[in-house]
Design an enzyme around this catalytic site. Sequence first.
Site, PDB file in Angstrom:
ATOM      1  N   ASP A 137     109.126  -2.671  45.810  1.00 27.65           N
ATOM      2  CA  ASP A 137     109.073  -2.971  47.244  1.00 27.65           C
ATOM      3  C   ASP A 137     110.244  -3.872  47.607  1.00 27.65           C
ATOM      4  O   ASP A 137     110.824  -4.525  46.742  1.00 27.65           O
ATOM      5  CB  ASP A 137     107.741  -3.646  47.615  1.00 27.65           C
ATOM      6  CG  ASP A 137     107.514  -4.946  46.860  1.00 27.65           C
ATOM      7  OD1 ASP A 137     107.430  -5.987  47.504  1.00 27.65           O
ATOM      8  OD2 ASP A 137     107.427  -4.931  45.605  1.00 27.65           O
ATOM      9  N   GLU A 161     101.528  -0.811  34.210  1.00 28.85           N
ATOM     10  CA  GLU A 161     102.850  -0.805  33.589  1.00 28.85           C
ATOM     11  C   GLU A 161     102.744  -0.418  32.119  1.00 28.85           C
ATOM     12  O   GLU A 161     103.576   0.335  31.596  1.00 28.85           O
ATOM     13  CB  GLU A 161     103.498  -2.182  33.725  1.00 28.85           C
ATOM     14  CG  GLU A 161     103.806  -2.565  35.167  1.00 28.85           C
ATOM     15  CD  GLU A 161     104.140  -4.039  35.330  1.00 28.85           C
ATOM     16  OE1 GLU A 161     104.828  -4.363  36.319  1.00 28.85           O
ATOM     17  OE2 GLU A 161     103.711  -4.865  34.501  1.00 28.85           O
TER      18      GLU A 161
END
Length: 216
Positions: free
Chosen positions: A183, A12
């Site tokens: 997800d 990230e």
Amino acid sequence: MKIGVIVAMDKELRQLQHLFNNENIIVEKCGIGKVNAAIGASEMIRKYQPDVIISSGCAGGNGDGINVQDVVVGNEVCYHDVYCGTAIDGSTVYGQVQGMPARYQADPILLEKARNLSLSTHHISLHEGLIVTGDWFVDSKDKMREIIGHFPDAKAVDMESAAIAQTCFRFKVPFISFRVISDIPLRDTNASMYHDFWATIAENSFQVTKAFIESL
């Protein structure tokens, strides 16, 4: 304005660091989980005294209208794995640290700016709603059902946002969280969506955070 951006993981961090070349935008990794997140937020406040802290990263999504690569902006955040029993006056609820708010509200000025973002050129869907946080990587449908049983209005599940929000609440620093959906646990098996996200489609997934910071 000095802006602090906190992420949990190296991948990230890499996504966000290359988006900014401004000494007033500090992007740092705290590490995964609530304790690391609280320490990271505390250290950022101590070292840099930011005017605003943004939690950015990925999360599991929930809801029929939520899809991978969508972004959830948390209008409020709370813990999904905290239970302090019932306070003497019966006011403490599931997910609340006794003596703290049941849910931490996003700074209203920051939230309004997030609502006004123009994202049409990025083809990104931005959803506003509840983000819930806990020390659990949700890789099973049963675990997600358990969490949603307590928080049916949750749009995203992560491992850091509420801890950063609590720290910002204590230090009176405006806070907001953006979470890219990596997800959908209730549609997934063995976290395959999550691994596919990082393998194939994560690049450019943090453009909402960039667009938001440019709007400040």
